[in-house]
Motif scaffolding. Structure first.
Motif, mmCIF file in Angstrom:
data_model
loop_
_atom_site.group_PDB
_atom_site.id
_atom_site.type_symbol
_atom_site.label_atom_id
_atom_site.label_comp_id
_atom_site.label_asym_id
_atom_site.label_seq_id
_atom_site.Cartn_x
_atom_site.Cartn_y
_atom_site.Cartn_z
ATOM 1 N N ILE A 117 0.874 -1.171 0.000
ATOM 2 C CA ILE A 117 0.000 0.000 0.000
ATOM 3 C C ILE A 117 0.909 1.218 0.000
ATOM 4 O O ILE A 117 1.777 1.350 0.862
ATOM 5 N N ALA A 172 -7.896 0.810 -4.693
ATOM 6 C CA ALA A 172 -7.093 -0.098 -5.518
ATOM 7 C C ALA A 172 -6.156 0.699 -6.403
ATOM 8 O O ALA A 172 -6.526 1.726 -6.955
ATOM 9 N N TYR A 177 -2.431 -1.406 -3.530
ATOM 10 C CA TYR A 177 -3.386 -0.404 -3.074
ATOM 11 C C TYR A 177 -2.646 0.901 -2.789
ATOM 12 O O TYR A 177 -1.427 0.932 -2.685
#
Length: 189
Positions: A117, A172, A177
């Protein structure tokens, strides 16, 4: 904007947005929705090695290893996008007087991998008056970031511009992400 201000009393009651430091040994283990995250931090001084190992239902995910400069605090586990796969967040504070903050984060995938992420750099209006001293916390399904604002002429130890609070949502991305800023509120002291 109303959403962020709604959480301000909660954040103030927490005494800030920082978390406990992750110990260098033994490993810290966090669990949510059947996923177990084991976080090991090693290293001397400001250079640290972070190893994250996750498992679910007896199946071990490939380990993730990264180098950081600074200290690690947090950690937090939450299902930020409510998809049944939890995310692990570690908060990094750089060494030095600025104490600039960043986030290391991964999402557990159904394929038994840890997907990275990313968090965008502060820019534009969000970066105005920024000189570090970040605090982070998960509030329900949002990542909250708060830092003091500096005016021209302020010293690093004496900000006079108030506080900015940014709310991020998990969305996303191309290879995993990313945290997307969705609201910002600035408060004067």
């Amino acid at each position: 904007m109303a959403t962020v201000s709604r959480w301000l009393p909660v954040l103030l009651l927490l005494g800030g947005l920082g978390g406990a430091a992750v110990a260098a040994a033994p490993a810290t283990v966090l669990k949510l929705q059947g996923v177990s995250f084991k976080v090991q931090v090693t290293g001397e001084g400001t250079e640290k090695t972070v190893v994250v190992q996750a498992s679910k239902g007896g199946k071990t995910f490939p380990a993730v290893k990264t180098q950081v400069l600074g200290s690690i605090s947090g950690p937090e586990v939450e299902d930020l996008n409510s998809d049944g796969q939890p995310e692990l967040l570690l908060y990094v504070t750089s060494s030095g007087s600025g104490s600039y903050g960043s986030v290391l984060a991964w999402s557990a995938s159904k394929g038994h991998n840890l997907l990275p992420i990313t968090m965008p750099e502060l820019s534009g209006k969000l970066a105005q008056g920024y000189m570090g001293h970040d605090q982070f916390a998960v509030v329900e399904t949002s990542l909250m970031r708060r830092f003091p604002l500096y005016r021209s002429g302020d010293t690093n130890a004496k900000p006079t511009g108030g506080t900015r609070q940014i709310s991020y949502k998990l969305v996303a991305g191309e290879a995993g992400y990313q945290f997307k800023p969705v609201s910002e509120t600035s408060f004067s002291d």
